[in-house]
Design a protein around this motif. Sequence first.
Motif, PDB file in Angstrom:
ATOM      1  N   LEU A 174       0.827  -1.206   0.000  1.00 26.86           N
ATOM      2  CA  LEU A 174       0.000   0.000   0.000  1.00 26.86           C
ATOM      3  C   LEU A 174       0.864   1.261   0.000  1.00 26.86           C
ATOM      4  N   LEU A 197       2.323   1.680  -3.550  1.00 26.88           N
ATOM      5  CA  LEU A 197       1.313   2.191  -4.480  1.00 26.88           C
ATOM      6  C   LEU A 197       0.966   3.648  -4.179  1.00 26.88           C
ATOM      7  N   ALA A 198       0.977   4.013  -2.897  1.00 35.21           N
ATOM      8  CA  ALA A 198       0.736   5.414  -2.536  1.00 35.21           C
ATOM      9  C   ALA A 198       1.852   6.313  -3.062  1.00 35.21           C
ATOM     10  N   PRO A 206       1.563   6.801  -8.011  1.00 43.25           N
ATOM     11  CA  PRO A 206       0.178   6.985  -8.456  1.00 43.25           C
ATOM     12  C   PRO A 206      -0.107   6.386  -9.831  1.00 43.25           C
ATOM     13  N   TRP A 239       1.078   3.508 -11.033  1.00 39.63           N
ATOM     14  CA  TRP A 239       0.781   2.095 -10.826  1.00 39.63           C
ATOM     15  C   TRP A 239      -0.555   1.914 -10.117  1.00 39.63           C
ATOM     16  N   GLN A 240      -0.813   2.793  -9.187  1.00 41.44           N
ATOM     17  CA  GLN A 240      -2.100   2.740  -8.488  1.00 41.44           C
ATOM     18  C   GLN A 240      -3.256   2.886  -9.478  1.00 41.44           C
ATOM     19  N   GLN A 241      -3.093   3.787 -10.440  1.00 44.90           N
ATOM     20  CA  GLN A 241      -4.143   3.991 -11.434  1.00 44.90           C
ATOM     21  C   GLN A 241      -4.262   2.797 -12.369  1.00 44.90           C
ATOM     22  N   ARG A 247      -6.277   0.329 -10.519  1.00 46.30           N
ATOM     23  CA  ARG A 247      -7.671   0.767 -10.361  1.00 46.30           C
ATOM     24  C   ARG A 247      -8.434   0.623 -11.677  1.00 46.30           C
ATOM     25  N   THR A 255      -2.921  -6.648 -10.805  1.00 48.35           N
ATOM     26  CA  THR A 255      -3.041  -6.742  -9.349  1.00 48.35           C
ATOM     27  C   THR A 255      -2.122  -7.831  -8.826  1.00 48.35           C
ATOM     28  N   LEU A 295      -8.527  -0.613  -3.071  1.00 57.04           N
ATOM     29  CA  LEU A 295      -8.355   0.274  -4.224  1.00 57.04           C
ATOM     30  C   LEU A 295      -9.660   0.542  -4.961  1.00 57.04           C
ATOM     31  N   ARG A 338      -8.328   6.183  -2.852  1.00 61.82           N
ATOM     32  CA  ARG A 338      -7.101   6.620  -3.507  1.00 61.82           C
ATOM     33  C   ARG A 338      -6.078   6.888  -2.402  1.00 61.82           C
ATOM     34  N   SER A 352     -12.246   7.432  -3.934  1.00 63.40           N
ATOM     35  CA  SER A 352     -11.840   7.535  -5.346  1.00 63.40           C
ATOM     36  C   SER A 352     -13.018   7.964  -6.210  1.00 63.40           C
TER      37      SER A 352
END
Length: 451
Positions: free
Chosen positions: A275, A278-279, A282, A284-286, A289, A312, A418, A422, A451
Amino acid sequence: MPSLRGAPLVGAALDLRRDYLGTLLRAARDVGDVARIYAGPPGWRVAFYSISAPELVLEILGQPDRYTKGNQFYAEVRKALGNGMLTSEGDDWHRQRRFLAPVFTHKRISTTYAAIMVDEAQQLVRRWSRVAATGGAVDVHGEMIDLTSRIIGRVLFGADMSAAVPEIVKFRFVSDLILQRGFSPRPTPMCVPTRANRRLSSGLAGLRAVVDGIIADRRRKTDTVPTQDLLGLLLTSRDVDNGRDRLSDTEIADQVLIFLLAGHDTTASTLACLLVELARAPEWQQTLRDELDHVLAGRVVTAGDLAALPWTGRAVREAMRLYPAAHSIGRSNTHEETLNGYRIPAGSAIVVSPWTIHRSPKIWVDPQTFDPQRFDLPGGQVPGGHKYAWFPFGAGPHACIGMQLAMLETPIVLATILQTYRLSTSLTSIPLQPAISLHPADPLPVQIQLS
């Protein structure tokens, strides 16, 4: 053979105490894939051999008769937690494995246990809603410890374990103290009432009291229908090779203690570090998501969805590469061996190191960077170019029996979070503590927003 340079009197003892993981990386870099490390003053000095070559992983971990758990680390864990799956070997290990195999079937994990994971992850998301409404932060390590404790509590004991979770969590220091003893050149005998020994004895007594109380309570409920949680299955199970053989309450408690400590701390650490990464990333987080939106379209994730969520899964594997819970796997050779051309005397302490192999610049490009794309490979290729360049659950017959659980729980929890939130953080790195398993050394604040 080459050895790691250390202080004249104590060798690498102080380095190992101050920065165990960094010392292993330095040994791999400065000495090589087989590095001898001395620790302790003359007369008390011990040596161990750090292994950082993927080619040697299965040679050592795949031959439990030649490379055993007969070293100081496992002796300390065995004294503290009993002779469960983590510490047993030979006939004892095979017998325990036969008892536990029905508990960890694919069907049971993907249905009964997965439903628990989804339910607890959904409850976590709801608990975070007030914080998210103000753009506040949560300590993701503390939150993941609480979550995974609830999950493993229900997997082990069935019913809601809310009352027992605080009791379990407050004894996390136990694994730190056991590791210190396991890697100390000459640990102080437990009969000597030092502050550390008293604290360890008290913590172990508290943990065992929680487990013994739950087992005794379940034994009293003889008129109830047998439950399908791990405890219920162990209480009623019989050895498939000997129908009259059953596990004693002490043996069951030993297994449960191992699963309590290993089953929540390892997954909690992986999730917390993932986490944070990923924070910090952004983009990779997107990517994750977008994948979740496309596949799930807002519905709750299930075990059956994971195959359709490749990014994931890659993010989970990359977190396990950077932060392997089993950072060191200890063995002792029963006879003199030769590894990479170097003679290893019989009875030596050998440490196979996922930590150094997972972070080796000879194997991985820019190994300190979080990059799930490493695991996006054409068919037939393996990450890092070798089957054992990535082995967070160990290798060989004694590989972690909870691997399927972890590989299901981690993406289910990640996907659930996720889908709703966000993440962002000001953290630039993750301080780590290498206890029996690897875990963050400090709280990990992450801001959450809807999000």
